[in-house]
Design a protein around this motif. Structure first.
Motif, PDB file in Angstrom:
ATOM      1  N   GLN A   1      26.113 -28.583  26.105  1.00  0.00           N
ATOM      2  CA  GLN A   1      26.379 -29.056  27.466  1.00  0.00           C
ATOM      3  C   GLN A   1      25.113 -29.203  28.315  1.00  0.00           C
ATOM      4  N   GLN A   2      23.962 -29.007  27.724  1.00  0.00           N
ATOM      5  CA  GLN A   2      22.702 -29.083  28.470  1.00  0.00           C
ATOM      6  C   GLN A   2      22.569 -30.405  29.204  1.00  0.00           C
ATOM      7  N   LYS A   3      22.086 -30.315  30.451  1.00  0.00           N
ATOM      8  CA  LYS A   3      21.846 -31.496  31.279  1.00  0.00           C
ATOM      9  C   LYS A   3      20.383 -31.512  31.719  1.00  0.00           C
ATOM     10  N   GLU A   4      19.936 -32.663  32.122  1.00  0.00           N
ATOM     11  CA  GLU A   4      18.536 -32.863  32.500  1.00  0.00           C
ATOM     12  C   GLU A   4      18.111 -32.045  33.715  1.00  0.00           C
ATOM     13  N   ASP A   5      19.050 -31.761  34.618  1.00  0.00           N
ATOM     14  CA  ASP A   5      18.680 -31.053  35.849  1.00  0.00           C
ATOM     15  C   ASP A   5      19.077 -29.565  35.837  1.00  0.00           C
ATOM     16  N   ASP A   6      19.303 -28.989  34.665  1.00  0.00           N
ATOM     17  CA  ASP A   6      19.643 -27.567  34.567  1.00  0.00           C
ATOM     18  C   ASP A   6      18.537 -26.696  35.159  1.00  0.00           C
ATOM     19  N   VAL A   7      18.969 -25.566  35.706  1.00  0.00           N
ATOM     20  CA  VAL A   7      18.044 -24.587  36.278  1.00  0.00           C
ATOM     21  C   VAL A   7      18.274 -23.253  35.573  1.00  0.00           C
ATOM     22  N   ILE A   8      17.188 -22.617  35.158  1.00  0.00           N
ATOM     23  CA  ILE A   8      17.244 -21.268  34.606  1.00  0.00           C
ATOM     24  C   ILE A   8      16.692 -20.326  35.667  1.00  0.00           C
ATOM     25  N   ILE A   9      17.476 -19.283  35.996  1.00  0.00           N
ATOM     26  CA  ILE A   9      17.018 -18.246  36.925  1.00  0.00           C
ATOM     27  C   ILE A   9      17.200 -16.911  36.213  1.00  0.00           C
TER      28      ILE A   9
ATOM     29  N   ALA B   1      15.539 -12.682  35.438  1.00  0.00           N
ATOM     30  CA  ALA B   1      14.673 -11.549  35.779  1.00  0.00           C
ATOM     31  C   ALA B   1      13.551 -11.379  34.760  1.00  0.00           C
ATOM     32  N   SER B   2      13.671 -12.036  33.618  1.00  0.00           N
ATOM     33  CA  SER B   2      12.609 -11.944  32.609  1.00  0.00           C
ATOM     34  C   SER B   2      11.331 -12.590  33.127  1.00  0.00           C
ATOM     35  N   PRO B   3      10.194 -12.261  32.516  1.00  0.00           N
ATOM     36  CA  PRO B   3       8.931 -12.816  33.013  1.00  0.00           C
ATOM     37  C   PRO B   3       8.812 -14.321  32.773  1.00  0.00           C
ATOM     38  N   GLU B   4       8.324 -14.982  33.786  1.00  0.00           N
ATOM     39  CA  GLU B   4       8.129 -16.427  33.723  1.00  0.00           C
ATOM     40  C   GLU B   4       7.223 -16.817  32.553  1.00  0.00           C
ATOM     41  N   PHE B   5       6.149 -16.055  32.313  1.00  0.00           N
ATOM     42  CA  PHE B   5       5.211 -16.406  31.242  1.00  0.00           C
ATOM     43  C   PHE B   5       5.885 -16.393  29.875  1.00  0.00           C
ATOM     44  N   LEU B   6       6.931 -15.578  29.724  1.00  0.00           N
ATOM     45  CA  LEU B   6       7.630 -15.503  28.446  1.00  0.00           C
ATOM     46  C   LEU B   6       8.642 -16.632  28.289  1.00  0.00           C
ATOM     47  N   LEU B   7       9.346 -16.977  29.350  1.00  0.00           N
ATOM     48  CA  LEU B   7      10.396 -17.993  29.268  1.00  0.00           C
ATOM     49  C   LEU B   7       9.875 -19.427  29.373  1.00  0.00           C
ATOM     50  N   ALA B   8       8.757 -19.631  30.035  1.00  0.00           N
ATOM     51  CA  ALA B   8       8.252 -20.995  30.258  1.00  0.00           C
ATOM     52  C   ALA B   8       8.072 -21.787  28.961  1.00  0.00           C
ATOM     53  N   PRO B   9       7.465 -21.232  27.908  1.00  0.00           N
ATOM     54  CA  PRO B   9       7.316 -22.010  26.676  1.00  0.00           C
ATOM     55  C   PRO B   9       8.664 -22.394  26.044  1.00  0.00           C
ATOM     56  N   ALA B  10       9.644 -21.499  26.108  1.00  0.00           N
ATOM     57  CA  ALA B  10      10.967 -21.808  25.560  1.00  0.00           C
ATOM     58  C   ALA B  10      11.625 -22.923  26.367  1.00  0.00           C
ATOM     59  N   CYS B  11      11.538 -22.826  27.687  1.00  0.00           N
ATOM     60  CA  CYS B  11      12.131 -23.863  28.539  1.00  0.00           C
ATOM     61  C   CYS B  11      11.470 -25.214  28.300  1.00  0.00           C
ATOM     62  N   LYS B  12      10.169 -25.207  28.153  1.00  0.00           N
ATOM     63  CA  LYS B  12       9.452 -26.458  27.871  1.00  0.00           C
ATOM     64  C   LYS B  12       9.939 -27.061  26.559  1.00  0.00           C
ATOM     65  N   GLU B  13      10.049 -26.238  25.542  1.00  0.00           N
ATOM     66  CA  GLU B  13      10.500 -26.702  24.229  1.00  0.00           C
ATOM     67  C   GLU B  13      11.940 -27.240  24.282  1.00  0.00           C
ATOM     68  N   LEU B  14      12.769 -26.634  25.125  1.00  0.00           N
ATOM     69  CA  LEU B  14      14.164 -27.050  25.259  1.00  0.00           C
ATOM     70  C   LEU B  14      14.340 -28.235  26.204  1.00  0.00           C
ATOM     71  N   GLY B  15      13.283 -28.597  26.916  1.00  0.00           N
ATOM     72  CA  GLY B  15      13.383 -29.707  27.868  1.00  0.00           C
ATOM     73  C   GLY B  15      13.991 -29.296  29.199  1.00  0.00           C
TER      74      GLY B  15
ATOM     75  N   LYS C   1      13.468 -28.337  32.872  1.00  0.00           N
ATOM     76  CA  LYS C   1      12.398 -28.564  33.846  1.00  0.00           C
ATOM     77  C   LYS C   1      12.294 -27.481  34.911  1.00  0.00           C
ATOM     78  N   TYR C   2      13.417 -26.846  35.232  1.00  0.00           N
ATOM     79  CA  TYR C   2      13.447 -25.918  36.360  1.00  0.00           C
ATOM     80  C   TYR C   2      13.642 -24.486  35.886  1.00  0.00           C
ATOM     81  N   LEU C   3      12.615 -23.676  36.086  1.00  0.00           N
ATOM     82  CA  LEU C   3      12.651 -22.271  35.719  1.00  0.00           C
ATOM     83  C   LEU C   3      12.209 -21.432  36.907  1.00  0.00           C
ATOM     84  N   MET C   4      13.025 -20.449  37.244  1.00  0.00           N
ATOM     85  CA  MET C   4      12.665 -19.446  38.242  1.00  0.00           C
ATOM     86  C   MET C   4      12.837 -18.105  37.554  1.00  0.00           C
ATOM     87  N   ALA C   5      11.772 -17.337  37.505  1.00  0.00           N
ATOM     88  CA  ALA C   5      11.804 -16.052  36.815  1.00  0.00           C
ATOM     89  C   ALA C   5      10.831 -15.108  37.499  1.00  0.00           C
TER      90      ALA C   5
END
Length: 188
Positions: free
Chosen positions: A90-98, A100-114, A116-120
């Motif tokens: 069900q992933q959409k282009e404008d999904d947002v991940i919010i 408590a995990s560290p941003e530095f850890l999640l950013a590469p995964a989010c980039k790989e998954l496409g 765009k919006y990460l708040m951590a």
């Protein structure tokens, strides 16, 4: 726009705990921190002294023993497959991940998954020191509003009722338990 928590919601597990264990297997020196981590755990979780942010900063001291860029890249090459099928379907282009995990850890995964919006949580990847507070509970709403103002959330997904503040501002909210989705129970 749909908003998701990360750990135990779209990721099958806790990415921070998984990364800690991954790092421990690679860098045995992390074991030197076990006594202080145990003390910090008891202080926060048993005696209810201090904040979650203070506990996590003690835990993240293990990062000083890591080859952080290489370790994160290698970690996600193994663990990106733990993204749950419901999310992939069900992933959409404008999904947002919010999260408590560290941003530095999640950013590469989010980039790989496409995604765009990460708040951590903003944590220094070398020292484990926070900039600001842990991205949890009401802080998630504050961070969302800071970026998206009053833009509505169509659907919100989380594994934890601690995210009720975000669920309340969504048109629809779902609790995720393993691979099962249920409507949010606002009585909890």
């Amino acid at each position: 726009m749909n908003v998701y928590d990360f750990d135990k919601t779209i990721y099958d597990g806790d990415s921070t705990a998984d990364f800690y264990i991954f790092s421990l297997k690679r860098h045995k020196k992390i074991l030197l921190l076990a006594p202080s981590l145990f003390c910090a755990f008891c202080k926060f979780y048993v005696f209810k002294i201090g904040t979650k942010t203070q506990f996590k900063e003690k835990m993240y001291r293990f990062l000083k023993y890591c080859d952080i860029e290489k370790d994160i890249k290698d970690f996600w090459s193994i663990n990106l497959g733990k993204i749950k099928p419901f999310y992939k379907n069900q992933q959409k282009e404008d999904d947002v991940i919010i999260s408590a995990s560290p941003e530095f850890l999640l950013a590469p995964a989010c980039k790989e998954l496409g995604i765009k919006y990460l708040m951590a949580s903003v944590v220094d990847k070398n020292t484990g020191t926070y900039s600001g507070i842990n991205c949890h509970g009401e802080e998630k709403v504050r961070r969302y509003r800071e970026v998206f103002k009053s833009k509505p959330i169509d659907e919100f997904y989380s594994d934890s009722y601690s995210d009720t503040p975000l669920a309340k501002i969504a048109d629809k909210a779902f609790i995720v338990k393993e691979n099962k989705l249920s409507e949010w129970d606002f009585t909890k």
